[in-house]
Design a protein around this motif. Structure first.
Motif, PDB file in Angstrom:
ATOM      1  N   THR A 247      35.890 -34.729  -9.832  1.00 25.39           N
ATOM      2  CA  THR A 247      34.680 -34.154  -9.233  1.00 25.39           C
ATOM      3  C   THR A 247      34.851 -33.196  -8.039  1.00 25.39           C
ATOM      4  O   THR A 247      34.051 -32.212  -7.976  1.00 25.39           O
ATOM      5  CB  THR A 247      33.594 -35.374  -8.799  1.00 25.39           C
ATOM      6  OG1 THR A 247      34.315 -36.046  -7.608  1.00 25.39           O
ATOM      7  CG2 THR A 247      33.269 -36.255  -9.782  1.00 25.39           C
ATOM      8  N   THR A 248      35.570 -33.372  -7.145  1.00 29.31           N
ATOM      9  CA  THR A 248      35.873 -32.285  -6.226  1.00 29.31           C
ATOM     10  C   THR A 248      36.434 -31.290  -6.823  1.00 29.31           C
ATOM     11  O   THR A 248      36.224 -30.069  -6.071  1.00 29.31           O
ATOM     12  CB  THR A 248      36.937 -33.093  -4.984  1.00 29.31           C
ATOM     13  OG1 THR A 248      37.892 -33.653  -5.817  1.00 29.31           O
ATOM     14  CG2 THR A 248      36.229 -33.986  -4.173  1.00 29.31           C
ATOM     15  N   SER A 253      35.662 -25.451  -7.999  1.00 32.13           N
ATOM     16  CA  SER A 253      35.483 -24.420  -9.037  1.00 32.13           C
ATOM     17  C   SER A 253      33.994 -23.755  -9.020  1.00 32.13           C
ATOM     18  O   SER A 253      33.802 -22.534  -8.911  1.00 32.13           O
ATOM     19  CB  SER A 253      35.790 -25.032 -10.236  1.00 32.13           C
ATOM     20  OG  SER A 253      37.046 -25.588 -10.427  1.00 32.13           O
ATOM     21  N   LEU A 254      32.818 -24.564  -9.068  1.00 32.80           N
ATOM     22  CA  LEU A 254      31.766 -24.082  -8.960  1.00 32.80           C
ATOM     23  C   LEU A 254      31.457 -23.450  -7.498  1.00 32.80           C
ATOM     24  O   LEU A 254      30.729 -22.330  -7.877  1.00 32.80           O
ATOM     25  CB  LEU A 254      30.585 -25.213  -9.228  1.00 32.80           C
ATOM     26  CG  LEU A 254      30.576 -26.054 -10.416  1.00 32.80           C
ATOM     27  CD1 LEU A 254      29.918 -27.158 -10.234  1.00 32.80           C
ATOM     28  CD2 LEU A 254      30.010 -25.111 -11.559  1.00 32.80           C
ATOM     29  N   GLY A 261      29.555 -14.427  -7.209  1.00 33.56           N
ATOM     30  CA  GLY A 261      28.374 -13.872  -7.491  1.00 33.56           C
ATOM     31  C   GLY A 261      28.128 -14.258  -9.103  1.00 33.56           C
ATOM     32  O   GLY A 261      27.001 -13.607  -9.621  1.00 33.56           O
ATOM     33  N   TRP A 262      28.912 -15.266  -9.613  1.00 33.52           N
ATOM     34  CA  TRP A 262      28.692 -15.376 -11.007  1.00 33.52           C
ATOM     35  C   TRP A 262      27.089 -15.980 -11.313  1.00 33.52           C
ATOM     36  O   TRP A 262      26.911 -16.198 -12.463  1.00 33.52           O
ATOM     37  CB  TRP A 262      29.718 -16.413 -11.418  1.00 33.52           C
ATOM     38  CG  TRP A 262      31.151 -15.755 -11.827  1.00 33.52           C
ATOM     39  CD1 TRP A 262      31.460 -14.507 -11.341  1.00 33.52           C
ATOM     40  CD2 TRP A 262      32.178 -16.245 -12.907  1.00 33.52           C
ATOM     41  NE1 TRP A 262      32.612 -14.272 -12.022  1.00 33.52           N
ATOM     42  CE2 TRP A 262      32.892 -15.102 -12.864  1.00 33.52           C
ATOM     43  CE3 TRP A 262      32.246 -17.324 -13.486  1.00 33.52           C
ATOM     44  CZ2 TRP A 262      33.998 -15.302 -13.515  1.00 33.52           C
ATOM     45  CZ3 TRP A 262      33.412 -17.308 -14.493  1.00 33.52           C
ATOM     46  CH2 TRP A 262      34.248 -16.243 -14.688  1.00 33.52           C
ATOM     47  N   PHE A 263      26.721 -16.772 -10.144  1.00 29.54           N
ATOM     48  CA  PHE A 263      25.353 -17.537 -10.634  1.00 29.54           C
ATOM     49  C   PHE A 263      24.098 -16.627 -10.023  1.00 29.54           C
ATOM     50  O   PHE A 263      23.053 -17.056 -10.002  1.00 29.54           O
ATOM     51  CB  PHE A 263      25.430 -18.978  -9.755  1.00 29.54           C
ATOM     52  CG  PHE A 263      26.583 -19.639 -10.162  1.00 29.54           C
ATOM     53  CD1 PHE A 263      26.575 -20.005 -11.724  1.00 29.54           C
ATOM     54  CD2 PHE A 263      27.283 -20.448  -9.275  1.00 29.54           C
ATOM     55  CE1 PHE A 263      27.331 -20.900 -12.327  1.00 29.54           C
ATOM     56  CE2 PHE A 263      28.194 -21.203 -10.027  1.00 29.54           C
ATOM     57  CZ  PHE A 263      28.356 -21.581 -11.469  1.00 29.54           C
ATOM     58  N   GLU A 264      24.437 -15.309  -9.633  1.00 25.14           N
ATOM     59  CA  GLU A 264      23.349 -14.602  -9.367  1.00 25.14           C
ATOM     60  C   GLU A 264      22.548 -14.189 -10.639  1.00 25.14           C
ATOM     61  O   GLU A 264      23.162 -14.107 -11.599  1.00 25.14           O
ATOM     62  CB  GLU A 264      23.855 -13.093  -8.759  1.00 25.14           C
ATOM     63  CG  GLU A 264      24.490 -13.318  -7.592  1.00 25.14           C
ATOM     64  CD  GLU A 264      25.004 -12.062  -6.923  1.00 25.14           C
ATOM     65  OE1 GLU A 264      24.992 -11.024  -7.634  1.00 25.14           O
ATOM     66  OE2 GLU A 264      25.776 -11.935  -5.666  1.00 25.14           O
ATOM     67  N   GLY A 265      21.078 -14.343 -10.541  1.00 25.57           N
ATOM     68  CA  GLY A 265      20.389 -14.189 -11.650  1.00 25.57           C
ATOM     69  C   GLY A 265      20.612 -15.329 -12.693  1.00 25.57           C
ATOM     70  O   GLY A 265      20.287 -15.273 -13.814  1.00 25.57           O
ATOM     71  N   VAL A 288      27.553 -33.605  -7.411  1.00 25.45           N
ATOM     72  CA  VAL A 288      27.944 -32.257  -7.716  1.00 25.45           C
ATOM     73  C   VAL A 288      26.736 -31.597  -8.084  1.00 25.45           C
ATOM     74  O   VAL A 288      26.196 -30.413  -7.878  1.00 25.45           O
ATOM     75  CB  VAL A 288      29.207 -32.174  -8.472  1.00 25.45           C
ATOM     76  CG1 VAL A 288      29.531 -30.478  -8.683  1.00 25.45           C
ATOM     77  CG2 VAL A 288      30.236 -32.857  -7.920  1.00 25.45           C
ATOM     78  N   TYR A 289      26.156 -32.202  -9.013  1.00 25.47           N
ATOM     79  CA  TYR A 289      25.001 -31.441  -9.660  1.00 25.47           C
ATOM     80  C   TYR A 289      23.847 -31.361  -8.808  1.00 25.47           C
ATOM     81  O   TYR A 289      23.342 -30.066  -8.847  1.00 25.47           O
ATOM     82  CB  TYR A 289      24.560 -32.298 -11.056  1.00 25.47           C
ATOM     83  CG  TYR A 289      25.333 -32.401 -12.197  1.00 25.47           C
ATOM     84  CD1 TYR A 289      26.785 -31.511 -12.255  1.00 25.47           C
ATOM     85  CD2 TYR A 289      25.486 -33.517 -13.186  1.00 25.47           C
ATOM     86  CE1 TYR A 289      27.574 -31.632 -13.232  1.00 25.47           C
ATOM     87  CE2 TYR A 289      26.436 -33.471 -14.233  1.00 25.47           C
ATOM     88  CZ  TYR A 289      27.505 -32.722 -14.227  1.00 25.47           C
ATOM     89  OH  TYR A 289      28.391 -32.777 -15.086  1.00 25.47           O
TER      90      TYR A 289
END
Length: 338
Positions: A247-248, A253-254, A261-265, A288-289
């Motif tokens: 989980t860590t 990674s997230l 910036g991968w989660f922009e938009g 984590v979620y």
């Protein structure tokens, strides 16, 4: 603009191993899979790399890259399906000639998802995250896995609908082969953090988080430019699955992806079932979620049909998708929009 290949009747499958090949004692499995494809009317052309495995890879990196480049540029080959994933596909990325890739499908998952995501981000060519070749060796496939052909036969402008599976495989049991490769014994239950129905839409991108986060900061992981030039900054739905991370590890990674910036938009994240997700010091995968949902202010759906706990849907990198979840059941509608 996204370019979608089309899988036609009697297509030629190219079998190459850009990651791991098949050890000699397992060659029979690969032979069965190839024969199964031929029985279904496909022509199959195999390279040399699927039949060898030395030092955690099918062959030296230049040999793997050369064989993949040859098949990607060969107009006689319509789709490339590696035997399975592996560990070190990342070694060959800088030797792939993305400028000469022909309009054809690449299908696979696990380490192959690194190639899929890099190809779509770099070229705008849609790629297919789904079954690998070895898992098509059965006398028949379950309904979820079998959808790969229908999905890849979809044409630009068309729509394809997939439903969550009825049941999934808890563990691999290679000592008890069956007519269907997977032993589907557990009831499928797609979950949401809110325990309420969820609807999201956007362009699909994703893969195995173990490997795709290594694209961050490389020329093959430029999500920002892809969004601006290929999909007019439409929202992205990320689908992610965990093969071996604790989980860590997943959290690290997230966060790396977020900082890049991968989660922009991003309109939402889908997480596949995983037999990994090991809790660390009472820190669970649900923790984590929740943290990601709070930080990004987006819905998160998990335990979906994706990844190393089969069966899995066929997700098309670059396709516009609508995802609905209610009462543990999911629907994924993919629109092949340019």
């Amino acid at each position: 603009m996204i370019i979608y290949p089309v899988l036609k009747d009697g297509a030629t499958i190219g079998v190459t191993a850009p990651s791991s090949g098949v050890e000699e004692e397992l060659h029979e499995l690969l032979k069965q899979a190839i024969e199964r494809m031929r029985d279904q009317g496909f022509r199959v052309v195999s390279g040399k790399t699927p039949w060898t495995q030395v030092k955690a890879k099918s062959a030296p990196l230049l040999q793997r890259a050369e064989e993949l480049n040859s098949m990607m540029q060969n107009e006689e080959i319509d789709i490339i399906i590696p035997p399975w994933g592996g560990e070190l596909l990342i070694e060959i990325l800088e030797y792939i000639d993305f400028s000469k890739i022909q309009n054809k499908w690449i299908l696979g998952y696990s380490d192959i998802s690194l190639l899929l995501l890099a190809t779509t981000l770099t070229t705008g060519l849609a790629t297919a995250h789904g079954t690998n070749l070895i898992d098509l060796r059965g006398e028949y496939s379950d309904d979820t896995t079998a959808m790969w052909q229908q999905v890849l036969a979809n044409k630009t402008g068309e729509t394809i609908v997939q439903k969550s599976s009825k049941s999934y495989q808890k563990e691999w049991n290679h000592h008890k082969p069956s007519p269907c490769v997977f032993h589907l014994t557990e009831k499928t239950d797609w979950k949401t953090l809110s325990n309420q129905p969820v609807y999201i839409e956007g362009r699909l991108l994703g893969g195995c988080i173990d490997v795709i986060h290594h694209l961050v900061g490389t020329p093959y992981g430029d999500v920002k430019t892809f969004r601006a030039t290929q999909i007019q900054n439409e929202p992205i739905i990320w689908y992610l699955e965990n093969c071996e991370l604790t989980t860590t590890d997943v959290r690290r990674s997230l966060v790396q992806m977020k900082l890049a910036g991968w989660f922009e938009g991003c309109s939402g994240i889908l997480f596949g079932r995983s037999a990994a997700n090991t809790t660390v010091d009472d820190y669970s995968i649900e923790d984590v979620y929740r943290e990601m949902a709070d930080e990004l202010q987006i819905p998160i759906i998990y335990d979906i049909d994706c990844g190393h706990v089969p069966p899995q849907l066929t997700f098309i990198n670059g396709a516009h998708a609508e995802v609905r979840v209610e009462d543990g059941k999911g629907t994924v509608i993919q629109h092949f929009r340019p």
